[in-house]
Scaffold this active site. Structure first.
Site, PDB file in Angstrom:
ATOM      1  N   GLU A  67       0.845  -1.190   0.000  1.00 34.09           N
ATOM      2  CA  GLU A  67       0.000   0.000   0.000  1.00 34.09           C
ATOM      3  C   GLU A  67       0.884   1.245   0.000  1.00 34.09           C
ATOM      4  OE1 GLU A  67      -2.701  -0.233   3.290  1.00 34.09           O
ATOM      5  OE2 GLU A  67      -3.542  -2.158   2.640  1.00 34.09           O
ATOM      6  N   HIS A 104      -7.845   1.345   1.571  1.00 36.07           N
ATOM      7  CA  HIS A 104      -7.643   1.198   3.019  1.00 36.07           C
ATOM      8  C   HIS A 104      -8.272   2.370   3.777  1.00 36.07           C
ATOM      9  CE1 HIS A 104      -4.864  -0.787   6.226  1.00 36.07           C
ATOM     10  NE2 HIS A 104      -6.065  -0.484   6.701  1.00 36.07           N
TER      11      HIS A 104
END
Length: 330
Positions: free
Chosen positions: A269, A288
């Site tokens: 990420e 997220h």
């Protein structure tokens, strides 16, 4: 905060939305200067250069890795504050040995179960395809699914998993749950039935993951587990990416082994621009954002300031020790 030369320089990392200065009561910290960085850096050399002037670094969850090799290059750093009371991307043990205090925050627990249901409902009603059709001037394109009478399998029935289970009960779903230490009594309290992991995977129309990432749970759902699931089943993961084997997930989606997935978490990420999970059909991917709400951010930043003030007063609060990290020394 100070307008002269500060005695305390504070960095906030990964302020993606540019809201840290607005949502935190930073002005209550005397003789301090706040710098919030909206961009994300992975390169250790670039991070070491950026963070060299700072006495305090504030981390938004696990967005930036802070391994021993980076910490060793930050001799001025005296305090790290992380959102949450556990951070797998921070080598807490090395920080403590280096004389850096590490403190955390509590977290509100509503955002992630709410996002879980947003993803699950969007999968059930084929929402991306219908939105795209309307935006393009079209109309109905797919036949969705009702949740009443369907089976939801929950891997991990802690605080978040229990909230998910209660909503499933309101929808009239059958709820199954599994984790290694879960008891039948605890499952029943949340409105679920305890079953074995394999039975849960075979029986569920929707499977949702709510476990902490650890050596024991890494790769918990892999090729074997996808092989047990119904071809009509959907997977939702709002916990941590590596709990589900990403290669096995991609293969299951590409081969039609499962019907689709709702994902808020990934192995890497931010998700690389060319990653297949960005473009595979029947995947709903969010960046997220389970915990990313204004209320939760304001809570985090208020406790960041509390932690810093308590540390200045030599009475630190919410202190993390080496057991609060799973990151290996590198």
């Amino acid at each position: 905060m100070t307008t002269g030369t500060p005695s305390l320089r504070i960095a906030v990392l990964d302020d993606y939305q540019g809201v840290a200065a607005r949502l935190g009561p930073w002005s209550s910290i005397p003789d301090a200067e706040l710098t919030a960085f909206a961009d994300h850096l992975d390169d250790v050399d670039a991070l070491a250069e950026r963070l060299a002037p700072f006495d305090v670094v504030c981390l938004m969850r696990e967005r930036t890795r802070m391994p021993a090799g980076l910490l060793s290059r930050l001799p001025k750093l005296r305090l790290i504050v992380t959102a949450g009371m556990w951070n797998a991307s921070l080598d807490v043990g090395h920080a403590v040995r280096q004389g850096i205090a590490v403190c955390g925050t509590t977290s509100l627990q509503s955002g992630t179960p709410e996002l879980t249901w947003l993803l699950l409902l969007a999968l059930a009603r084929r929402l991306p395809a219908e939105l795209a059709s309307v935006a393009a001037g079209g109309w109905q394109t797919a036949v969705g699914d009702e949740l009443e009478g369907r089976t939801l399998g929950i891997l991990g029935l802690g605080t978040i998993g229990s909230k998910v289970a209660r909503v499933a009960n309101a929808f009239g779903m059958r709820v199954l749950a599994w984790s290694e230490n879960l008891t039948a009594e605890r499952a029943a309290e949340a409105g679920a039935s305890l079953v074995g992991k394999d039975e849960l995977l075979r029986s569920s129309d929707y499977v949702t993951v709510h476990m902490k990432l650890s050596p024991r749970t890494r790769g918990l759902v892999g090729a074997r587990e996808f092989g047990l699931m119904k071809r009509s089943a959907f997977l939702v993961n709002t916990s941590r990416g590596p709990i589900v084997s990403e290669p096995a997930l991609i293969d299951a989606l590409q081969s039609g082994r499962i019907a689709g997935a709702g994902l808020d978490v990934f192995d890497v990420e931010p998700l690389p621009p060319d990653h297949p999970l960005r473009s595979l059909p029947h995947v709903i991917a969010t960046p997220h954002i389970g915990y990313v709400t204004e209320r939760n951010y304001a809570h985090f930043y208020a406790q960041f300031v509390e932690d810093i003030l308590a540390w200045i007063a030599k009475a630190p609060v919410r202190v993390l020790d080496a057991d609060r990290s799973s990151l290996q020394t590198v």
